[in-house]
Design a protein around this motif. Structure first.
Motif, PDB file in Angstrom:
ATOM      1  N   ARG A   1      15.100  17.538 -18.045  1.00  0.00           N
ATOM      2  CA  ARG A   1      15.839  18.671 -18.579  1.00  0.00           C
ATOM      3  C   ARG A   1      16.818  18.203 -19.644  1.00  0.00           C
ATOM      4  O   ARG A   1      17.374  17.120 -19.546  1.00  0.00           O
ATOM      5  CB  ARG A   1      16.599  19.355 -17.451  1.00  0.00           C
ATOM      6  CG  ARG A   1      15.674  20.043 -16.480  1.00  0.00           C
ATOM      7  CD  ARG A   1      16.350  20.511 -15.234  1.00  0.00           C
ATOM      8  NE  ARG A   1      17.599  21.215 -15.437  1.00  0.00           N
ATOM      9  CZ  ARG A   1      18.348  21.649 -14.443  1.00  0.00           C
ATOM     10  NH1 ARG A   1      17.988  21.437 -13.208  1.00  0.00           N
ATOM     11  NH2 ARG A   1      19.470  22.277 -14.682  1.00  0.00           N
TER      12      ARG A   1
ATOM     13  N   ASP B   1      21.638  21.634 -20.628  1.00  0.00           N
ATOM     14  CA  ASP B   1      21.441  22.460 -19.435  1.00  0.00           C
ATOM     15  C   ASP B   1      22.238  21.904 -18.261  1.00  0.00           C
ATOM     16  O   ASP B   1      22.837  22.647 -17.487  1.00  0.00           O
ATOM     17  CB  ASP B   1      19.964  22.521 -19.053  1.00  0.00           C
ATOM     18  CG  ASP B   1      19.138  23.313 -20.049  1.00  0.00           C
ATOM     19  OD1 ASP B   1      19.740  23.999 -20.902  1.00  0.00           O
ATOM     20  OD2 ASP B   1      17.896  23.247 -19.971  1.00  0.00           O
TER      21      ASP B   1
ATOM     22  N   ALA C   1      25.490  23.783 -16.404  1.00  0.00           N
ATOM     23  CA  ALA C   1      25.546  24.055 -14.965  1.00  0.00           C
ATOM     24  C   ALA C   1      26.785  23.426 -14.350  1.00  0.00           C
ATOM     25  O   ALA C   1      27.443  24.020 -13.489  1.00  0.00           O
ATOM     26  CB  ALA C   1      24.285  23.532 -14.282  1.00  0.00           C
TER      27      ALA C   1
ATOM     28  N   GLU D   1      29.925  25.398 -15.479  1.00  0.00           N
ATOM     29  CA  GLU D   1      29.964  26.726 -14.863  1.00  0.00           C
ATOM     30  C   GLU D   1      30.574  26.674 -13.463  1.00  0.00           C
ATOM     31  O   GLU D   1      31.244  27.607 -13.032  1.00  0.00           O
ATOM     32  CB  GLU D   1      28.539  27.279 -14.781  1.00  0.00           C
ATOM     33  CG  GLU D   1      28.445  28.665 -14.212  1.00  0.00           C
ATOM     34  CD  GLU D   1      27.017  29.139 -14.152  1.00  0.00           C
ATOM     35  OE1 GLU D   1      26.701  29.914 -13.237  1.00  0.00           O
ATOM     36  OE2 GLU D   1      26.216  28.738 -15.008  1.00  0.00           O
TER      37      GLU D   1
ATOM     38  N   ALA E   1      18.028  27.620  -8.735  1.00  0.00           N
ATOM     39  CA  ALA E   1      17.197  26.658  -9.461  1.00  0.00           C
ATOM     40  C   ALA E   1      17.984  25.902 -10.532  1.00  0.00           C
ATOM     41  O   ALA E   1      17.723  24.721 -10.777  1.00  0.00           O
ATOM     42  CB  ALA E   1      16.014  27.369 -10.087  1.00  0.00           C
ATOM     43  N   ARG E   2      18.974  26.524 -11.156  1.00  0.00           N
ATOM     44  CA  ARG E   2      19.711  25.848 -12.239  1.00  0.00           C
ATOM     45  C   ARG E   2      20.587  24.709 -11.728  1.00  0.00           C
ATOM     46  O   ARG E   2      21.007  23.858 -12.506  1.00  0.00           O
ATOM     47  CB  ARG E   2      20.533  26.853 -13.032  1.00  0.00           C
ATOM     48  CG  ARG E   2      21.692  27.437 -12.266  1.00  0.00           C
ATOM     49  CD  ARG E   2      22.467  28.397 -13.156  1.00  0.00           C
ATOM     50  NE  ARG E   2      23.584  28.956 -12.468  1.00  0.00           N
ATOM     51  CZ  ARG E   2      23.552  30.043 -11.714  1.00  0.00           C
ATOM     52  NH1 ARG E   2      22.423  30.700 -11.574  1.00  0.00           N
ATOM     53  NH2 ARG E   2      24.633  30.491 -11.106  1.00  0.00           N
ATOM     54  N   PHE E   3      20.888  24.685 -10.423  1.00  0.00           N
ATOM     55  CA  PHE E   3      21.709  23.622  -9.856  1.00  0.00           C
ATOM     56  C   PHE E   3      20.887  22.485  -9.248  1.00  0.00           C
ATOM     57  O   PHE E   3      21.423  21.432  -8.957  1.00  0.00           O
ATOM     58  CB  PHE E   3      22.636  24.175  -8.768  1.00  0.00           C
ATOM     59  CG  PHE E   3      23.700  25.081  -9.305  1.00  0.00           C
ATOM     60  CD1 PHE E   3      24.559  24.674 -10.302  1.00  0.00           C
ATOM     61  CD2 PHE E   3      23.847  26.356  -8.800  1.00  0.00           C
ATOM     62  CE1 PHE E   3      25.549  25.515 -10.789  1.00  0.00           C
ATOM     63  CE2 PHE E   3      24.829  27.201  -9.269  1.00  0.00           C
ATOM     64  CZ  PHE E   3      25.677  26.782 -10.271  1.00  0.00           C
ATOM     65  N   ARG E   4      19.622  22.700  -9.042  1.00  0.00           N
ATOM     66  CA  ARG E   4      18.801  21.681  -8.387  1.00  0.00           C
ATOM     67  C   ARG E   4      18.707  20.428  -9.246  1.00  0.00           C
ATOM     68  O   ARG E   4      18.520  20.492 -10.441  1.00  0.00           O
ATOM     69  CB  ARG E   4      17.395  22.222  -8.110  1.00  0.00           C
ATOM     70  CG  ARG E   4      17.426  23.341  -7.102  1.00  0.00           C
ATOM     71  CD  ARG E   4      16.056  23.861  -6.809  1.00  0.00           C
ATOM     72  NE  ARG E   4      16.187  25.083  -6.023  1.00  0.00           N
ATOM     73  CZ  ARG E   4      15.203  25.922  -5.806  1.00  0.00           C
ATOM     74  NH1 ARG E   4      14.014  25.687  -6.316  1.00  0.00           N
ATOM     75  NH2 ARG E   4      15.402  26.991  -5.084  1.00  0.00           N
TER      76      ARG E   4
ATOM     77  N   THR F   1      20.909  18.662 -10.269  1.00  0.00           N
ATOM     78  CA  THR F   1      22.019  18.591 -11.208  1.00  0.00           C
ATOM     79  C   THR F   1      23.328  18.377 -10.480  1.00  0.00           C
ATOM     80  O   THR F   1      24.092  17.482 -10.798  1.00  0.00           O
ATOM     81  CB  THR F   1      22.100  19.894 -12.038  1.00  0.00           C
ATOM     82  OG1 THR F   1      20.858  20.114 -12.667  1.00  0.00           O
ATOM     83  CG2 THR F   1      23.185  19.804 -13.071  1.00  0.00           C
TER      84      THR F   1
END
Length: 135
Positions: free
Chosen positions: A3, A7, A11, A14, A56-59, A61
């Motif tokens: 990624r 991105d 994350a 945020e 999904a955006r935190f996986r 990460t």
């Protein structure tokens, strides 16, 4: 291919700032344990344990530790599929900033375990030798 870093940074950034207010379906929760496959058992302020899925955006990460706090969005009972009752929509990383918000539950008091560990912890220390006692 991995990624893009933008991105990952988005994350992470945020999760440092708390939202101004929570929706009706959102609640803060304490993570009890990781169940695997991005599923976590969490403890709600209402003393209820729920199984939630990491967005999904935190996986891969942001890593969630046991005892940490997360913002969960619970799905209505009629829309639930299986045992998963909601989704982790944000991770509390700057706890001090989040605690200043009016919606922080009183059921999650400030932990004092850092102070307790400093007093009498023997982790990483050598046991006392007999020669010290003979003086």
């Amino acid at each position: 291919m991995g990624r893009p870093k933008r991105d990952i940074r988005a994350a992470a950034e945020e999760s440092t700032t708390p939202p101004d207010q929570l929706t009706q379906a959102q609640s803060l929760a304490r993570v009890i344990k990781a169940e695997g496959n991005s599923l976590y058992a969490c403890f709600l302020p209402s003393k209820r344990t729920v199984l939630v899925e990491l967005a999904a955006r935190f996986r891969n990460t942001i890593w969630i530790k046991r005892g940490g706090y997360v913002l969960v969005e619970l799905t209505p009972p009629e829309d639930q599929k299986g045992k998963v009752e909601g989704e982790i929509v944000n991770v509390v990383r700057d706890e001090k900033e989040w605690r200043k918000q009016s919606y922080w539950p009183k059921e999650f008091p400030r932990s004092n375990h850092e102070d307790e560990d400093d007093e009498e912890s023997t982790v990483g220390r050598m046991p006392p030798s007999d020669s010290e006692d003979e003086d």
